[in-house]
Design an enzyme around this catalytic site. Sequence first.
Site, PDB file in Angstrom:
ATOM      1  N   ARG A  90     -34.250 -46.008 -81.566  1.00 62.28           N
ATOM      2  CA  ARG A  90     -33.346 -47.139 -81.781  1.00 62.28           C
ATOM      3  C   ARG A  90     -34.170 -48.412 -81.835  1.00 62.28           C
ATOM      4  NH1 ARG A  90     -27.984 -45.687 -80.960  1.00 62.28           N
ATOM      5  NH2 ARG A  90     -27.623 -43.830 -79.671  1.00 62.28           N
TER       6      ARG A  90
ATOM      7  N   GLY B  82     -33.901 -52.954 -83.215  1.00 60.63           N
ATOM      8  CA  GLY B  82     -33.029 -54.071 -83.544  1.00 60.63           C
ATOM      9  C   GLY B  82     -32.457 -53.986 -84.942  1.00 60.63           C
TER      10      GLY B  82
ATOM     11  N   GLY C 272     -31.769 -50.959 -86.586  1.00 60.78           N
ATOM     12  CA  GLY C 272     -30.979 -49.775 -86.851  1.00 60.78           C
ATOM     13  C   GLY C 272     -31.347 -48.624 -85.939  1.00 60.78           C
TER      14      GLY C 272
ATOM     15  N   ASP D 296     -45.436 -54.830 -88.003  1.00 63.84           N
ATOM     16  CA  ASP D 296     -45.001 -54.418 -86.667  1.00 63.84           C
ATOM     17  C   ASP D 296     -45.762 -53.168 -86.229  1.00 63.84           C
ATOM     18  OD1 ASP D 296     -43.566 -54.701 -84.314  1.00 63.84           O
ATOM     19  OD2 ASP D 296     -41.870 -53.499 -85.011  1.00 63.84           O
TER      20      ASP D 296
END
Length: 649
Positions: free
Chosen positions: A19, A21, A23, A134
Amino acid sequence: MPDIGDVLDGYRLDAVIGRGGMGTVYRATDVALEKTVALKVIAPHLAGDDTFVRRFREEAKALARLDADGIVDVYALRETKGALFFVMEHVEGPSLQTVLQRRGPLEPAQALSLLRQVLAAVGHAHTSGVLHRDLKPSNILVNADGQAVITDFGLAKILASDADLTATHDQLGTVAYMSPEQVKGLENVNEASDLFAMGLVAYEAFTGQLPFDRSESDFVIQRAITEASFPPPSAYAPAIPPGVEQVVLSLLSKDPADRPPDARMALHRLPDPETDKAVPIVEPGSPASDALLSVSQWIGLAATFAIILGGTYAGVRATLGLPIFSVSPPAPSDTARETVAAGPAPQQDAASQSSERADTDTARGQEPDTAPIEGDSKDNQQPTSEASETTPIDSTSTDPDPRDSQPTARVTEQPTAEPTSSDDKPTESQPPAQGMLFVRSDPEGASVRVRGAQVGSTPVTLDDLEPGSYELALRLQNYRPIETTITVQERDTTVVTRDLSSRPAVVQLRVVPSGKIRIDGTLRPADSDEPLVDSLSPGAHRIEVSSALGRWETQLQVEAGERYEQTVDFTQRVEVAVTARTSAGPPLPNATVQVDSETVGYTPQRITRRVGQHTIRVEKEGHAPVERTVQFEPGMETPLVFELSPRSE
């Protein structure tokens, strides 16, 4: 969000595997092909944003064009009535984050292999025009063969895409793996930022930790990333090859210009690998891990086996009415060090023969002659099992043992009382009594780790603990972690109570043009060219921003660990409509509208003003005027409705 068991456009959702931010990632089955895949379903609040959807489609197309072993394959982009998602390759294996949490730093060869693989994959993405933005251990999967696969390009940026499609709705990247330029502003993000994140990942793979304290607030971490000098990896991992360390440190240069020009060049600067094959990284608990136990783990197993054999031996001697010499397990760390230092014990074969002779004598109904009994000769005082290395030597024997001249593991000698006569028997040595540990926290529910092993959540009780020191760690989301060392006493209960402190929220404010920022009435120093980044305690805070062009303020409610970002651009103009109505509800046309004491027209009226606070006054003959201060900002509700009450005669 869809639930487990739902079928989305021919894909059955089997389990949640991640999980974030943006999806949720599911393990799913292609019903038609009976093939396991991964589905990333975009969060509903983003799937309803037209700008995000356009950007997401462009990025999905670009990611689908990436073709490298180290990048997860994207099969399809699907949009249904209830969900927007794309279908990806499902990689069997844990994330690098999970591997590091469970087993600590990798072996140098494993870490170097992983670094080479990820640099090659990142280089391929960059040459294809895609930034990841990221990179972190949780976004790198490792299969059983040691192959690394980069996933989750949810924050990726297409280098050639339109500027309108590069807006992001969340914090861009994970704070602990941001580059200095990411901390300072999104417009500076480029290929060099991915390389900095790769340097942090490599640092953690070699050392088991980041070059700063990750338990600190986001603000402190950002200061470390932009200003602090990082200790070299060799400070924590002396075995790292010097050439590899130089590459890692170059990736972590504060100035992007000092980093390698691209991922391919960084890969080229690494020492040549002994083999091109990936080095397996075996997960603890996997079938293969049994064959790869560390020396200390083997010693721990041997010590446990010795205790079992010692207990069996004691039971036999007690049955025969003979003196019992109990085996006390030494402290794991000391035993491990002593045994490793001593090396293999040559007398183990003799011990095995002695053990076999004892078994034979017992079977014949005779007393085993291997125990140190009063009157026995020194030749008969042999260990009784393969655990002889940890069996106490009979302190009543004064004759030198010829085995002492051989290189054996040191034996922990148990103190006994000096015999006063030949009739005295050795004092029985008892194992230490067990202790108990009770851990609680405020608030409850914190995960508890003892010596690195997860043991439950607070409140939790642990019994049957060996007396000694234990490393204790408490973790609870949105609270600062606690690490401490406690001592468990024999026949005693050690109670540990800790109050957990909330993690601070982090606020980032940028003012255009430069101005003053006050938080809860206190003026905060800020560089005119850089955003203000500060940490706040959870709760309500008053934010006031002012410049030569206007004033802006808000009442901010922040949660623990939350990040709040706001750009107040006083040069931006906002258009709103102003209408009036009577207190009874009907519209009231032709009411005079003034903005900042200047008459601008009559209701209904459209007004365009700079971002910030403006005073609007609406009045009409026969009605009481209404005046209020309105803060103009993008996305504000419109029209502004003013309700006028008739004057009493």
